[in-house]
Write a protein that holds these residues in place. Structure first.
Motif, PDB file in Angstrom:
ATOM      1  N   ARG A 185      -6.657   4.548   5.798  1.00 33.34           N
ATOM      2  CA  ARG A 185      -6.656   3.838   4.253  1.00 33.34           C
ATOM      3  C   ARG A 185      -6.070   2.748   3.694  1.00 33.34           C
ATOM      4  O   ARG A 185      -6.169   1.901   3.264  1.00 33.34           O
ATOM      5  N   ALA A 186      -4.360   2.935   4.424  1.00 34.94           N
ATOM      6  CA  ALA A 186      -3.961   1.993   3.469  1.00 34.94           C
ATOM      7  C   ALA A 186      -3.717   0.964   4.722  1.00 34.94           C
ATOM      8  O   ALA A 186      -2.903  -0.375   3.979  1.00 34.94           O
ATOM      9  N   LEU A 187      -4.275   1.268   5.713  1.00 34.00           N
ATOM     10  CA  LEU A 187      -4.234   0.096   6.413  1.00 34.00           C
ATOM     11  C   LEU A 187      -4.651  -1.271   6.602  1.00 34.00           C
ATOM     12  O   LEU A 187      -5.479  -2.050   7.229  1.00 34.00           O
ATOM     13  N   ALA A 188      -6.071  -0.344   5.440  1.00 30.40           N
ATOM     14  CA  ALA A 188      -7.467  -1.002   6.147  1.00 30.40           C
ATOM     15  C   ALA A 188      -7.957  -2.463   5.408  1.00 30.40           C
ATOM     16  O   ALA A 188      -8.173  -3.847   6.081  1.00 30.40           O
ATOM     17  N   VAL A 189      -6.539  -2.881   4.893  1.00 30.52           N
ATOM     18  CA  VAL A 189      -6.137  -4.478   4.005  1.00 30.52           C
ATOM     19  C   VAL A 189      -5.088  -5.236   4.544  1.00 30.52           C
ATOM     20  O   VAL A 189      -4.387  -6.460   4.166  1.00 30.52           O
ATOM     21  N   ASP A 190      -4.597  -4.715   5.522  1.00 36.83           N
ATOM     22  CA  ASP A 190      -3.244  -5.738   6.818  1.00 36.83           C
ATOM     23  C   ASP A 190      -2.161  -5.469   5.548  1.00 36.83           C
ATOM     24  O   ASP A 190      -2.602  -6.300   5.351  1.00 36.83           O
ATOM     25  N   GLN A 212       0.510  -1.307  -0.324  1.00 33.96           N
ATOM     26  CA  GLN A 212       0.045  -0.203  -0.394  1.00 33.96           C
ATOM     27  C   GLN A 212       1.097   1.373   0.158  1.00 33.96           C
ATOM     28  O   GLN A 212       1.950   1.261   0.185  1.00 33.96           O
ATOM     29  N   MET A 213       0.490   2.385   0.283  1.00 30.53           N
ATOM     30  CA  MET A 213       0.567   3.647  -0.347  1.00 30.53           C
ATOM     31  C   MET A 213       0.149   4.699   0.856  1.00 30.53           C
ATOM     32  O   MET A 213      -0.925   5.230   0.389  1.00 30.53           O
ATOM     33  N   ILE A 214       1.106   6.050   1.224  1.00 26.40           N
ATOM     34  CA  ILE A 214       0.585   7.003   1.843  1.00 26.40           C
ATOM     35  C   ILE A 214       1.257   7.944   1.257  1.00 26.40           C
ATOM     36  O   ILE A 214       2.153   7.940   0.664  1.00 26.40           O
ATOM     37  N   PHE A 215       0.153   8.444   0.405  1.00 25.89           N
ATOM     38  CA  PHE A 215       0.379   9.793  -0.530  1.00 25.89           C
ATOM     39  C   PHE A 215       0.774  10.922   0.340  1.00 25.89           C
ATOM     40  O   PHE A 215       0.893  11.102   1.596  1.00 25.89           O
ATOM     41  N   GLN A 216       1.794  12.197  -0.191  1.00 25.13           N
ATOM     42  CA  GLN A 216       2.516  13.245   0.081  1.00 25.13           C
ATOM     43  C   GLN A 216       0.969  14.581   0.799  1.00 25.13           C
ATOM     44  O   GLN A 216       1.410  15.335   1.671  1.00 25.13           O
ATOM     45  N   ASP A 217       0.375  14.502  -0.471  1.00 21.93           N
ATOM     46  CA  ASP A 217      -0.732  15.732  -0.259  1.00 21.93           C
ATOM     47  C   ASP A 217      -1.652  14.335   0.673  1.00 21.93           C
ATOM     48  O   ASP A 217      -2.885  14.288  -0.180  1.00 21.93           O
ATOM     49  N   PRO A 218      -2.444  15.404   2.186  1.00 18.38           N
ATOM     50  CA  PRO A 218      -3.087  14.482   2.702  1.00 18.38           C
ATOM     51  C   PRO A 218      -5.184  14.734   1.882  1.00 18.38           C
ATOM     52  O   PRO A 218      -5.569  14.297   1.907  1.00 18.38           O
ATOM     53  N   TYR A 219      -4.687  15.991   1.624  1.00 16.52           N
ATOM     54  CA  TYR A 219      -6.495  16.808   0.908  1.00 16.52           C
ATOM     55  C   TYR A 219      -6.211  15.929  -1.008  1.00 16.52           C
ATOM     56  O   TYR A 219      -7.449  15.392  -0.951  1.00 16.52           O
ATOM     57  N   GLY A 271       4.179  -5.157  12.936  1.00 16.88           N
ATOM     58  CA  GLY A 271       5.170  -5.976  12.206  1.00 16.88           C
ATOM     59  C   GLY A 271       5.815  -5.124  10.780  1.00 16.88           C
ATOM     60  O   GLY A 271       5.879  -5.959  10.174  1.00 16.88           O
ATOM     61  N   LEU A 272       5.154  -3.780  10.322  1.00 16.36           N
ATOM     62  CA  LEU A 272       5.019  -3.438   9.087  1.00 16.36           C
ATOM     63  C   LEU A 272       6.612  -2.798   8.580  1.00 16.36           C
ATOM     64  O   LEU A 272       7.452  -2.676   9.705  1.00 16.36           O
ATOM     65  N   PRO A 308     -10.941   0.248   0.435  1.00 19.41           N
ATOM     66  CA  PRO A 308     -10.625  -0.737  -0.547  1.00 19.41           C
ATOM     67  C   PRO A 308     -10.843  -2.228   0.846  1.00 19.41           C
ATOM     68  O   PRO A 308     -10.793  -3.148   0.171  1.00 19.41           O
ATOM     69  N   ILE A 309     -11.715  -2.564   2.007  1.00 21.96           N
ATOM     70  CA  ILE A 309     -11.973  -3.395   2.879  1.00 21.96           C
ATOM     71  C   ILE A 309     -12.939  -4.208   2.249  1.00 21.96           C
ATOM     72  O   ILE A 309     -13.001  -5.531   1.566  1.00 21.96           O
TER      73      ILE A 309
END
Length: 343
Positions: A170-175, A98-105, A208-209, A121-122
């Protein structure tokens, strides 16, 4: 490059080249955004990726996840090559990556409320539905420090830090096992940056990411990263344990980057010498021959203009790409003072 069972991600000669031009009045040119990166990311670690704007950091992160298609090379995830994987199989792998993007908006759909954004994503991957999906969303919100009563609010109703927490949820939603965090704090106030970094550390310890943490903020990278990779003009030029890279950088380029990091002690800060790099980063369309950095390096000699340096181990677990240093002579300043030529 190390190859062992502890590696979650292994990049092998990864390239991302873009072809531009080629019309009636111009010849086709190639932008070498990522140009032959070989790199391992170990399970459970945070690898920091630093470099000036335009060096290819974000492109590399997106290429690992195939949000940008690699031109050539391999991206091994648990031994399987993502770069050559059919789209249907790749889609199944995305719940692990998964990815966390730069611009949170900009990365959040303004027409969807928080519950829909985190729950998408779930439901997409069929992990839960109905009340079970709603409960999972509420749990994720609390995990990232958001009250579940905000579940029906929209992105514009939140602060920048809260929006970034939504992106993390959102990135964590799918483990996932692996997360590319692309400049996740650059758009936030300093006080909020610390909160987000602490949250990422807590989540890594709990789940454990494995992170690829991309940033031009070297203070943040120093705080979070187990190892640091330094990128210049599409290539990795230094790689080593975070403490070693910051305490004793080997490459002239890395030395300049580290010298720009402020020290909280005013007496020490007043005595430090800032290394100012001359000129801008060369164009990735026509990178310099030999060492790409020689056009801005005060230690460059003729050999640097002709010989392309390889990333080699100079000190234990600490690699650099510079022909003017070696395991026997790791300090470039001492080498210059002694009149040593290319090694």
């Amino acid at each position: 490059m190390e190859t062992n069972g502890n590696n979650l991600i292994s990049l092998q000669d990864l390239k991302v080249h873009y072809r531009i031009g080629g019309g009636l009045f111009s010849a086709e040119k190639v932008v070498k955004a990522v140009d032959g990166v070989s790199l391992d990311i170990k399970k459970g670690e945070t690898l920091g990726l630093v470099g000036e704007s335009g060096c290819g950091k974000s492109t590399l992160g997106k290429a690992i996840l195939r949000l940008t298609e690699p031109s050539s090379g391999r991206v091994l995830y648990n031994g399987r090559d993502l770069a050559g994987m059919p789209q249907r199989e790749m889609r199944e792998q995305r719940k692990h990556l998964q990815m966390i993007f730069q611009d949170p908006y900009a990365s959040l759909n303004p027409r969807m409320n928080v519950g829909q954004i985190i729950g998408e994503p779930i439901r997409t991957f069929g992990l839960a539905s109905g009340a079970a999906a709603d409960a999972r969303v509420a749990e994720l919100m609390e995990t990232v420090g958001l009250s579940r009563r905000f579940i029906r609010r929209y992105p514009h109703e939140f602060s920048g830090g809260q929006r970034q927490r939504i992106g993390i949820a959102r990135a964590l939603a799918v483990d996932p096992e692996f997360i590319v965090a692309d400049e996740p704090i650059s758009a936030l106030d300093v006080s909020i940056q610390a909160q987000i970094m602490n949250l990422m550390e807590e989540l890594q310890a709990k789940k454990g990411l494995t992170y690829l943490f991309i940033s031009h903020d070297l203070r943040a990278v120093r705080h979070l990263s187990d190892r640091v990779a330094v990128m210049y003009l599409g290539e990795i030029v230094e790689l080593g344990p975070g403490k070693d890279v910051y305490a004793d950088p080997l490459m002239p380029y890395t030395k300049a980057l580290i010298s720009a990091v402020p020290v909280p002690d005013p007496e020490i800060e007043a005595k430090r010498e800032r290394i100012i790099l001359q000129g801008d980063v060369p164009s990735p369309i026509d990178p310099p021959a030999g060492c790409h950095f020689h056009t801005r390096c005060s230690y460059a000699i003729d050999e640097c203009r002709r010989t392309k340096p390889q990333l080699v181990e100079i000190k234990p677990r600490h690699q650099a790409a510079c022909i003017r240093i070696s395991p026997e002579h790791p300090d470039i300043e001492v080498n210059v003072a002694a009149g040593l030529r290319a090694l």
